[in-house]
Design a protein around this motif. Structure first.
Motif, PDB file in Angstrom:
ATOM      1  N   THR A   1     -51.214  -0.723 -46.438  1.00 40.92           N
ATOM      2  CA  THR A   1     -51.440  -1.097 -45.038  1.00 40.92           C
ATOM      3  C   THR A   1     -52.569  -2.122 -44.912  1.00 40.92           C
ATOM      4  O   THR A   1     -52.593  -2.890 -43.946  1.00 40.92           O
ATOM      5  CB  THR A   1     -51.779   0.150 -44.210  1.00 40.92           C
ATOM      6  N   TYR A   2     -53.482  -2.128 -45.864  1.00 44.13           N
ATOM      7  CA  TYR A   2     -54.576  -3.103 -45.826  1.00 44.13           C
ATOM      8  C   TYR A   2     -54.024  -4.505 -46.038  1.00 44.13           C
ATOM      9  O   TYR A   2     -54.399  -5.456 -45.341  1.00 44.13           O
ATOM     10  CB  TYR A   2     -55.618  -2.764 -46.891  1.00 44.13           C
ATOM     11  N   ALA A   3     -53.111  -4.631 -47.017  1.00 44.62           N
ATOM     12  CA  ALA A   3     -52.483  -5.933 -47.268  1.00 44.62           C
ATOM     13  C   ALA A   3     -51.653  -6.369 -46.061  1.00 44.62           C
ATOM     14  O   ALA A   3     -51.650  -7.548 -45.689  1.00 44.62           O
ATOM     15  CB  ALA A   3     -51.616  -5.863 -48.520  1.00 44.62           C
ATOM     16  N   GLN A   4     -50.946  -5.433 -45.444  1.00 43.31           N
ATOM     17  CA  GLN A   4     -50.179  -5.757 -44.241  1.00 43.31           C
ATOM     18  C   GLN A   4     -51.106  -6.271 -43.142  1.00 43.31           C
ATOM     19  O   GLN A   4     -50.797  -7.255 -42.460  1.00 43.31           O
ATOM     20  CB  GLN A   4     -49.430  -4.510 -43.746  1.00 43.31           C
TER      21      GLN A   4
ATOM     22  N   VAL B   1     -67.106   8.873 -35.485  1.00 40.63           N
ATOM     23  CA  VAL B   1     -67.721   7.715 -34.854  1.00 40.63           C
ATOM     24  C   VAL B   1     -67.890   6.657 -35.934  1.00 40.63           C
ATOM     25  O   VAL B   1     -68.497   6.912 -36.972  1.00 40.63           O
ATOM     26  CB  VAL B   1     -69.076   8.048 -34.208  1.00 40.63           C
ATOM     27  N   ARG B   2     -67.316   5.473 -35.673  1.00 42.91           N
ATOM     28  CA  ARG B   2     -67.376   4.372 -36.633  1.00 42.91           C
ATOM     29  C   ARG B   2     -68.335   3.301 -36.123  1.00 42.91           C
ATOM     30  O   ARG B   2     -68.199   2.817 -35.000  1.00 42.91           O
ATOM     31  CB  ARG B   2     -65.984   3.768 -36.843  1.00 42.91           C
ATOM     32  N   ILE B   3     -69.297   2.943 -36.951  1.00 46.57           N
ATOM     33  CA  ILE B   3     -70.270   1.914 -36.611  1.00 46.57           C
ATOM     34  C   ILE B   3     -69.687   0.554 -36.975  1.00 46.57           C
ATOM     35  O   ILE B   3     -69.111   0.381 -38.052  1.00 46.57           O
ATOM     36  CB  ILE B   3     -71.597   2.154 -37.346  1.00 46.57           C
ATOM     37  N   VAL B   4     -69.845  -0.413 -36.063  1.00 45.54           N
ATOM     38  CA  VAL B   4     -69.233  -1.730 -36.227  1.00 45.54           C
ATOM     39  C   VAL B   4     -70.303  -2.814 -36.139  1.00 45.54           C
ATOM     40  O   VAL B   4     -71.148  -2.789 -35.230  1.00 45.54           O
ATOM     41  CB  VAL B   4     -68.153  -1.982 -35.154  1.00 45.54           C
TER      42      VAL B   4
ATOM     43  N   THR C   1     -66.837  -6.732 -39.796  1.00 42.89           N
ATOM     44  CA  THR C   1     -66.388  -7.135 -41.118  1.00 42.89           C
ATOM     45  C   THR C   1     -64.869  -6.965 -41.209  1.00 42.89           C
ATOM     46  O   THR C   1     -64.240  -6.346 -40.344  1.00 42.89           O
ATOM     47  CB  THR C   1     -67.049  -6.277 -42.202  1.00 42.89           C
ATOM     48  N   GLU C   2     -64.303  -7.489 -42.278  1.00 43.44           N
ATOM     49  CA  GLU C   2     -62.862  -7.334 -42.498  1.00 43.44           C
ATOM     50  C   GLU C   2     -62.479  -5.861 -42.556  1.00 43.44           C
ATOM     51  O   GLU C   2     -61.483  -5.429 -41.964  1.00 43.44           O
ATOM     52  CB  GLU C   2     -62.486  -8.035 -43.801  1.00 43.44           C
ATOM     53  N   GLY C   3     -63.280  -5.078 -43.305  1.00 42.75           N
ATOM     54  CA  GLY C   3     -62.990  -3.655 -43.425  1.00 42.75           C
ATOM     55  C   GLY C   3     -63.087  -2.924 -42.107  1.00 42.75           C
ATOM     56  O   GLY C   3     -62.310  -2.004 -41.822  1.00 42.75           O
ATOM     57  N   GLN C   4     -64.038  -3.330 -41.267  1.00 40.16           N
ATOM     58  CA  GLN C   4     -64.179  -2.689 -39.960  1.00 40.16           C
ATOM     59  C   GLN C   4     -63.028  -3.054 -39.033  1.00 40.16           C
ATOM     60  O   GLN C   4     -62.563  -2.227 -38.249  1.00 40.16           O
ATOM     61  CB  GLN C   4     -65.525  -3.076 -39.345  1.00 40.16           C
ATOM     62  N   ARG C   5     -62.551  -4.288 -39.113  1.00 44.06           N
ATOM     63  CA  ARG C   5     -61.392  -4.672 -38.298  1.00 44.06           C
ATOM     64  C   ARG C   5     -60.154  -3.875 -38.723  1.00 44.06           C
ATOM     65  O   ARG C   5     -59.344  -3.484 -37.882  1.00 44.06           O
ATOM     66  CB  ARG C   5     -61.144  -6.177 -38.420  1.00 44.06           C
ATOM     67  N   TYR C   6     -60.030  -3.656 -40.017  1.00 39.31           N
ATOM     68  CA  TYR C   6     -58.916  -2.832 -40.480  1.00 39.31           C
ATOM     69  C   TYR C   6     -59.008  -1.425 -39.892  1.00 39.31           C
ATOM     70  O   TYR C   6     -58.009  -0.859 -39.425  1.00 39.31           O
ATOM     71  CB  TYR C   6     -58.913  -2.764 -42.008  1.00 39.31           C
ATOM     72  N   LEU C   7     -60.216  -0.855 -39.886  1.00 39.65           N
ATOM     73  CA  LEU C   7     -60.371   0.502 -39.361  1.00 39.65           C
ATOM     74  C   LEU C   7     -60.166   0.561 -37.852  1.00 39.65           C
ATOM     75  O   LEU C   7     -59.748   1.597 -37.326  1.00 39.65           O
ATOM     76  CB  LEU C   7     -61.749   1.047 -39.741  1.00 39.65           C
TER      77      LEU C   7
ATOM     78  N   ALA D   1     -57.399   3.170 -36.451  1.00 43.99           N
ATOM     79  CA  ALA D   1     -57.685   4.228 -35.479  1.00 43.99           C
ATOM     80  C   ALA D   1     -56.430   4.701 -34.758  1.00 43.99           C
ATOM     81  O   ALA D   1     -56.351   5.858 -34.326  1.00 43.99           O
ATOM     82  CB  ALA D   1     -58.723   3.744 -34.467  1.00 43.99           C
ATOM     83  N   GLU D   2     -55.434   3.827 -34.636  1.00 44.08           N
ATOM     84  CA  GLU D   2     -54.161   4.245 -34.026  1.00 44.08           C
ATOM     85  C   GLU D   2     -53.502   5.329 -34.874  1.00 44.08           C
ATOM     86  O   GLU D   2     -52.902   6.271 -34.344  1.00 44.08           O
ATOM     87  CB  GLU D   2     -53.232   3.045 -33.862  1.00 44.08           C
TER      88      GLU D   2
END
Length: 220
Positions: A80-83, A115-118, A123-129, A133-134
């Motif tokens: 899903t990360y590559a997608q 709770v996710r800190i952004v 970052t790329e990893g945070q945008r993925y998360l 979240a869905e």
């Protein structure tokens, strides 16, 4: 320490690691919190990976996660990360071991949240998360987000940890490449109470993820 003997059969059945010659007693929760050991163990108790994983099977009413990192190596291994990087809508696996475990817990009435800190910008990893979240929500989790600047202003610790059933904390340990290298078990009541307070503060100031995503999109 002394107190009335514990005799309730249902409560006795929940006890673990009780020695043959030990007698369980009833101690008020506030006593454990306010008058817990002042000298903490100098040697951390590191959990085996299978023990840590088993906690998600065995918690009873709640599991909560503070995510402070800018990315996680385990995420990058997912298809899903590559997608996501290709601009596609990820195809979440609703039949993974994690999905089956968490959805069963939440269907049974347990609470799972994080709770996710952004960072600003994320970052790329945070945008993925933020997209991930869905998937979390589909499993019954509650996901909130907070800007790192806000987390610093309310003095959240720079630690990544899980709280299970409000009395067990697992501190996640990472290397410089965002690889999980271990997990430290924390059960000292006074120390656990400190993490519970962090959870309450973070929950109060964080924003539900869909609202957070909408605000981020408006900024961009």
């Amino acid at each position: 320490m002394h107190g009335p003997r514990l005799t309730d059969p249902e409560t006795l059945a929940q006890l673990q690691h009780l020695g043959e010659d030990e007698v369980p007693i009833v101690v008020p929760r506030n006593t454990l919190i306010d008058f817990g050991p002042k000298d903490r163990d100098t040697e951390p108790r590191i959990l085996a990976p299978e023990t840590f994983a088993g906690m998600f099977q065995n918690f009873r009413h709640s599991a909560w996660h503070l995510e402070m990192r800018r990315g996680y190596a385990v995420d990058q291994k997912e298809s899903t990360y590559a997608q996501f990087l290709r601009g596609e809508t990820p195809t979440w696996n609703m039949d993974s071991s994690w999905a089956r475990t968490i959805s069963a817990k939440t269907r049974d009435g347990a609470y799972v949240g994080r709770v996710r800190i952004v960072d600003n910008p994320p970052t790329e990893g945070q945008r993925y998360l933020l997209a991930h979240a869905e998937h979390n929500a589909a499993l019954g989790e509650e996901v909130r987000n907070m800007w790192r600047g806000d987390a610093e202003r309310i003095n959240l610790p720079d630690e990544d940890f899980w709280i299970f059933d409000s009395h067990i904390v697992v501190l996640c340990l990472f290397d410089d490449d965002d690889v999980l290298t271990g997990a430290e078990l924390i059960t000292e009541p006074a120390r656990v109470n400190q993490y519970n307070r962090v959870r309450d503060v973070a929950q109060h100031y964080a924003t539900p993820f869909r609202e957070f995503v909408a605000e981020l999109a408006a900024k961009e």
